[in-house]
Design a protein around this motif. Structure first.
Motif, PDB file in Angstrom:
ATOM      1  N   LYS A   1       0.782  -1.144   0.172  1.00  0.00           N
ATOM      2  CA  LYS A   1       0.021   0.023  -0.057  1.00  0.00           C
ATOM      3  C   LYS A   1       0.717   1.298   0.165  1.00  0.00           C
ATOM      4  CE  LYS A   1      -3.973  -2.014   2.405  1.00  0.00           C
ATOM      5  NZ  LYS A   1      -4.824  -1.905   3.437  1.00  0.00           N
ATOM      6  N   THR A   2       1.943   1.160   0.845  1.00  0.00           N
ATOM      7  CA  THR A   2       2.673   2.390   0.803  1.00  0.00           C
ATOM      8  C   THR A   2       3.318   2.748  -0.531  1.00  0.00           C
ATOM      9  OG1 THR A   2       3.304   1.944   3.085  1.00  0.00           O
ATOM     10  CG2 THR A   2       4.973   3.382   1.977  1.00  0.00           C
ATOM     11  N   HIS A   3       3.991   1.743  -1.091  1.00  0.00           N
ATOM     12  CA  HIS A   3       4.567   1.810  -2.591  1.00  0.00           C
ATOM     13  C   HIS A   3       3.487   2.124  -3.509  1.00  0.00           C
ATOM     14  CE1 HIS A   3       8.372   0.836  -1.094  1.00  0.00           C
ATOM     15  NE2 HIS A   3       8.249  -0.433  -1.206  1.00  0.00           N
ATOM     16  N   THR A   4       2.290   1.679  -3.480  1.00  0.00           N
ATOM     17  CA  THR A   4       1.189   2.327  -4.429  1.00  0.00           C
ATOM     18  C   THR A   4       1.068   3.698  -4.221  1.00  0.00           C
ATOM     19  OG1 THR A   4       0.220  -0.018  -4.279  1.00  0.00           O
ATOM     20  CG2 THR A   4      -1.255   1.855  -5.004  1.00  0.00           C
ATOM     21  N   LEU A   5       0.731   4.096  -2.959  1.00  0.00           N
ATOM     22  CA  LEU A   5       0.702   5.513  -2.554  1.00  0.00           C
ATOM     23  C   LEU A   5       1.561   6.316  -3.141  1.00  0.00           C
ATOM     24  CD1 LEU A   5      -0.851   7.821  -1.392  1.00  0.00           C
ATOM     25  CD2 LEU A   5       0.147   7.316   0.733  1.00  0.00           C
ATOM     26  N   GLU A   6       2.812   5.965  -2.778  1.00  0.00           N
ATOM     27  CA  GLU A   6       4.254   6.639  -3.377  1.00  0.00           C
ATOM     28  C   GLU A   6       4.201   6.742  -4.756  1.00  0.00           C
ATOM     29  OE1 GLU A   6       8.456   4.924  -4.628  1.00  0.00           O
ATOM     30  OE2 GLU A   6       7.556   4.139  -2.458  1.00  0.00           O
ATOM     31  N   ALA A   7       3.986   5.540  -5.609  1.00  0.00           N
ATOM     32  CA  ALA A   7       3.813   5.728  -7.008  1.00  0.00           C
ATOM     33  C   ALA A   7       2.778   6.745  -7.668  1.00  0.00           C
ATOM     34  CB  ALA A   7       3.800   4.234  -7.591  1.00  0.00           C
ATOM     35  N   VAL A   8       1.666   6.817  -6.883  1.00  0.00           N
ATOM     36  CA  VAL A   8       0.741   7.612  -7.309  1.00  0.00           C
ATOM     37  C   VAL A   8       0.954   9.056  -7.042  1.00  0.00           C
ATOM     38  CG1 VAL A   8      -1.939   8.362  -6.870  1.00  0.00           C
ATOM     39  CG2 VAL A   8      -1.471   6.115  -6.920  1.00  0.00           C
ATOM     40  N   LEU A   9       1.683   9.326  -6.053  1.00  0.00           N
ATOM     41  CA  LEU A   9       1.984  10.788  -5.727  1.00  0.00           C
ATOM     42  C   LEU A   9       3.082  11.256  -6.546  1.00  0.00           C
ATOM     43  CD1 LEU A   9       1.910  10.682  -1.616  1.00  0.00           C
ATOM     44  CD2 LEU A   9       0.389  11.650  -3.189  1.00  0.00           C
ATOM     45  N   LEU A  10       3.901  10.213  -6.831  1.00  0.00           N
ATOM     46  CA  LEU A  10       4.990  10.712  -7.661  1.00  0.00           C
ATOM     47  C   LEU A  10       4.404  10.894  -9.097  1.00  0.00           C
ATOM     48  CD1 LEU A  10       7.832   8.183  -6.584  1.00  0.00           C
ATOM     49  CD2 LEU A  10       8.035  10.773  -6.203  1.00  0.00           C
ATOM     50  N   LEU A  11       3.432  10.245  -9.523  1.00  0.00           N
ATOM     51  CA  LEU A  11       2.842  10.470 -10.797  1.00  0.00           C
ATOM     52  C   LEU A  11       2.407  11.612 -10.948  1.00  0.00           C
ATOM     53  CD1 LEU A  11       2.142   8.887 -13.524  1.00  0.00           C
ATOM     54  CD2 LEU A  11       0.171   8.198 -12.486  1.00  0.00           C
ATOM     55  N   LEU A  12       1.608  12.053  -9.773  1.00  0.00           N
ATOM     56  CA  LEU A  12       0.902  13.293 -10.245  1.00  0.00           C
ATOM     57  C   LEU A  12       1.671  14.694 -10.688  1.00  0.00           C
ATOM     58  CD1 LEU A  12      -1.198  13.292  -6.753  1.00  0.00           C
ATOM     59  CD2 LEU A  12      -2.029  12.924  -9.159  1.00  0.00           C
ATOM     60  N   ARG A  13       2.962  14.893 -10.179  1.00  0.00           N
ATOM     61  CA  ARG A  13       3.803  15.851 -10.724  1.00  0.00           C
ATOM     62  C   ARG A  13       4.069  15.756 -12.094  1.00  0.00           C
ATOM     63  NH1 ARG A  13       9.765  15.012  -7.806  1.00  0.00           N
ATOM     64  NH2 ARG A  13      10.154  12.740  -8.807  1.00  0.00           N
ATOM     65  N   ASP A  14       3.804  14.530 -12.743  1.00  0.00           N
ATOM     66  CA  ASP A  14       4.150  14.460 -14.318  1.00  0.00           C
ATOM     67  C   ASP A  14       2.907  14.495 -15.212  1.00  0.00           C
ATOM     68  OD1 ASP A  14       6.857  14.062 -13.921  1.00  0.00           O
ATOM     69  OD2 ASP A  14       6.403  12.173 -13.372  1.00  0.00           O
ATOM     70  N   LEU A  15       1.819  14.740 -14.397  1.00  0.00           N
ATOM     71  CA  LEU A  15       0.607  14.813 -15.270  1.00  0.00           C
ATOM     72  C   LEU A  15       0.146  16.344 -15.410  1.00  0.00           C
ATOM     73  CD1 LEU A  15      -1.507  12.145 -13.432  1.00  0.00           C
ATOM     74  CD2 LEU A  15       0.040  11.819 -15.321  1.00  0.00           C
ATOM     75  N   ASP A  16      -0.704  16.501 -16.612  1.00  0.00           N
ATOM     76  CA  ASP A  16      -1.008  17.916 -17.046  1.00  0.00           C
ATOM     77  C   ASP A  16      -2.456  17.811 -16.473  1.00  0.00           C
ATOM     78  OD1 ASP A  16      -2.781  16.168 -18.823  1.00  0.00           O
ATOM     79  OD2 ASP A  16      -1.366  16.875 -20.572  1.00  0.00           O
ATOM     80  N   GLU A  17      -3.094  18.911 -16.825  1.00  0.00           N
ATOM     81  CA  GLU A  17      -4.435  19.278 -16.321  1.00  0.00           C
ATOM     82  C   GLU A  17      -5.339  18.324 -16.934  1.00  0.00           C
ATOM     83  OE1 GLU A  17      -7.870  22.710 -16.373  1.00  0.00           O
ATOM     84  OE2 GLU A  17      -5.800  23.052 -17.312  1.00  0.00           O
ATOM     85  N   GLU A  18      -5.478  17.739 -18.174  1.00  0.00           N
ATOM     86  CA  GLU A  18      -6.296  16.773 -18.671  1.00  0.00           C
ATOM     87  C   GLU A  18      -6.212  15.442 -17.822  1.00  0.00           C
ATOM     88  OE1 GLU A  18      -7.621  14.413 -22.701  1.00  0.00           O
ATOM     89  OE2 GLU A  18      -6.151  16.096 -22.641  1.00  0.00           O
ATOM     90  N   GLU A  19      -4.954  15.072 -17.676  1.00  0.00           N
ATOM     91  CA  GLU A  19      -4.730  13.795 -16.893  1.00  0.00           C
ATOM     92  C   GLU A  19      -5.153  13.900 -15.617  1.00  0.00           C
ATOM     93  OE1 GLU A  19      -1.191  12.444 -20.032  1.00  0.00           O
ATOM     94  OE2 GLU A  19      -0.795  13.702 -17.978  1.00  0.00           O
ATOM     95  N   LEU A  20      -4.954  15.013 -14.960  1.00  0.00           N
ATOM     96  CA  LEU A  20      -5.235  15.033 -13.528  1.00  0.00           C
ATOM     97  C   LEU A  20      -6.815  14.940 -13.278  1.00  0.00           C
ATOM     98  CD1 LEU A  20      -2.919  17.779 -12.396  1.00  0.00           C
ATOM     99  CD2 LEU A  20      -2.755  15.461 -11.603  1.00  0.00           C
ATOM    100  N   ARG A  21      -7.566  15.324 -14.269  1.00  0.00           N
ATOM    101  CA  ARG A  21      -9.029  15.388 -14.252  1.00  0.00           C
ATOM    102  C   ARG A  21      -9.392  13.728 -13.967  1.00  0.00           C
ATOM    103  NH1 ARG A  21     -11.528  20.210 -14.923  1.00  0.00           N
ATOM    104  NH2 ARG A  21     -10.467  21.744 -15.890  1.00  0.00           N
ATOM    105  N   VAL A  22      -8.825  13.159 -15.094  1.00  0.00           N
ATOM    106  CA  VAL A  22      -8.936  11.862 -15.107  1.00  0.00           C
ATOM    107  C   VAL A  22      -8.560  10.930 -13.805  1.00  0.00           C
ATOM    108  CG1 VAL A  22      -8.265   9.332 -16.192  1.00  0.00           C
ATOM    109  CG2 VAL A  22      -8.673  11.451 -17.697  1.00  0.00           C
ATOM    110  N   VAL A  23      -7.774  11.173 -13.228  1.00  0.00           N
ATOM    111  CA  VAL A  23      -7.159  10.718 -11.937  1.00  0.00           C
ATOM    112  C   VAL A  23      -8.120  11.266 -10.913  1.00  0.00           C
ATOM    113  CG1 VAL A  23      -5.482  10.711 -10.043  1.00  0.00           C
ATOM    114  CG2 VAL A  23      -5.002  10.631 -12.284  1.00  0.00           C
ATOM    115  N   ASN A  24      -8.395  12.485 -10.773  1.00  0.00           N
ATOM    116  CA  ASN A  24      -9.817  12.754  -9.897  1.00  0.00           C
ATOM    117  C   ASN A  24     -10.903  12.000 -10.013  1.00  0.00           C
ATOM    118  OD1 ASN A  24     -10.698  14.623  -7.940  1.00  0.00           O
ATOM    119  ND2 ASN A  24     -12.160  15.275  -9.782  1.00  0.00           N
ATOM    120  N   THR A  25     -11.351  11.603 -11.405  1.00  0.00           N
ATOM    121  CA  THR A  25     -12.567  11.132 -11.617  1.00  0.00           C
ATOM    122  C   THR A  25     -12.486   9.797 -11.069  1.00  0.00           C
ATOM    123  OG1 THR A  25     -13.201  12.468 -13.751  1.00  0.00           O
ATOM    124  CG2 THR A  25     -14.255  10.227 -13.408  1.00  0.00           C
TER     125      THR A  25
END
Length: 260
Positions: A207-231
Motif C-alpha cells: 500500500k505504501t509503495h502504491t501511494l508513493e507511485a501515485v504521488l510521484l506520478l501526479l507531478r508529471d501529469l497535465d491538467e487533462e490527466e489530473l482530471r482523469v485521476v480525480n474522476t
C-alpha cells in the motif's frame, strides 16, 4: 525477416537512420525489428500485418507519436510495458494480435492502464471515463525482465540499491505529501525490501509503495490527466462508501408510537 538499415533507408528515402521520422513497413513479413533501437527520432511507425512478437526494440524510440501494430504475433500484453517510456505516444493500434484475447473490454482497459497517455486506441478515441475506469478495472502489467527500464536498474550491489531507493522514495514521497497538505510518512512506513516480513507488513509495504507511485506520478501529469485521476478517485471513494454502508448499515431510531 529482419528489418535492416538498407531497407529502412530505402523505404524512407533518407540518408541516415536519425533522419527517419516516418516509416511504413506494412505487410513486409518482419520478425526482427531490432534496428529501431537506433532510431530515436522516428515519430510514426506502420508495422501492421507482419510477424513481430517483441516490442523491446521500440523502448528507445522516445519521439514516437503513432504506432500501428495490427495483425502481428504479439503473444502477451506484457510486451506493451516496453512502450511505457514513450511519453509522446498518442495513437496505438494492437488489434488482431494473440495478446488481445477474447474479451475486448478487458483488453482495452488493460492497455489504457498501461499507457494512459493514449488519445486513440485501435482507431477509437479514448474517453476520460475509459481512462478513469482503466485505473481501477484494467489489469496491471509487469515490466518484462529484458526491458529498458529493468536494464537501467541492474547496476550496483542489491543491498545498496535497496537502501538508496528507500531513502529516495521516502524523501520524494514526503515532499509531495507536504505540497498536498498531507502529513509526512515516518521511516517505519518504508520497511527494508530485503528484511523478512509478515503477511501484514507485506500488505502495508504494498500500500505504501502504491501511494508513493501515485504521488510521484501526479507531478508529471497535465491538467487533462489530473482530471482523469480525480474522476477515478471519486469513483473509488463512492465504491468504498457504498461497501461500508452495506456492511455497516445506518441504524435509525424507531419512531415513538403515538397513542390514540
Amino acid at each position: 525477416m529482419k528489418l535492416t538499415r538498407k531497407l529502412v533507408l530505402g523505404k524512407a528515402k533518407a540518408a541516415d537512420l536519425v533522419c527517419v521520422k516516418k516509416l511504413n513497413c506494412w505487410g513486409c513479413h518482419l520478425t526482427d525489428i531490432s534496428i529501431f533501437s537506433q532510431m530515436t527520432n522516428v515519430e510514426v511507425l506502420t508495422l501492421s500485418v507482419n510477424s513481430i512478437s517483441s516490442l523491446a526494440p521500440l523502448a528507445g524510440c522516445v519521439s514516437l507519436c503513432e504506432l500501428y501494430l495490427r495483425r502481428n504475433s504479439i503473444p502477451s500484453l506484457t510486451e506493451l510495458s516496453h512502450l511505457r517510456p514513450l511519453t509522446r505516444l498518442r495513437v496505438l493500434s494492437v488489434a488482431e494480435n494473440p495478446c488481445c484475447g477474447a474479451d475486448p473490454g478487458r483488453y482495452r482497459l488493460t492497455v489504457l492502464r498501461c499507457l494512459p497517455r493514449l488519445h486513440k486506441l485501435d482507431n477509437q478515441v479514448v474517453t476520460e471515463e475509459e481512462l478513469a475506469l482503466a485505473l481501477t478495472e484494467g489489469e496491471e502489467l509487469t515490466t518484462p525482465p529484458g526491458s529498458l527500464q529493468n536494464q537501467l536498474s541492474t547496476s550496483g550491489a542489491e543491498e545498496e540499491k535497496e537502501n538508496d531507493a528507500l531513502n529516495y522514495n521516502m524523501e520524494e514521497t514526503n515532499k509531495i505529501r507536504q505540497k498536498l497538505g498531507m502529513k509526512p510518512l515516518s521511516r517505519d512506513k518504508f520497511p527494508s525490501l530485503s528484511s523478512p516480513s509478515t503477511r501484514d507488513s507485506r500488505a502495508t509495504l504494498t500500500k505504501t509503495h502504491t501511494l508513493e507511485a501515485v504521488l510521484l506520478l501526479l507531478r508529471d501529469l497535465d491538467e487533462e490527466e489530473l482530471r482523469v485521476v480525480n474522476t477515478a478517485a471519486q469513483n473509488r471513494l463512492q465504491t468504498l462508501t457504498d461497501s461500508h454502508t452495506l456492511i455497516h448499515p445506518v441504524q435509525t431510531p424507531k419512531a415513538t408510537e403515538t397513542q390514540h
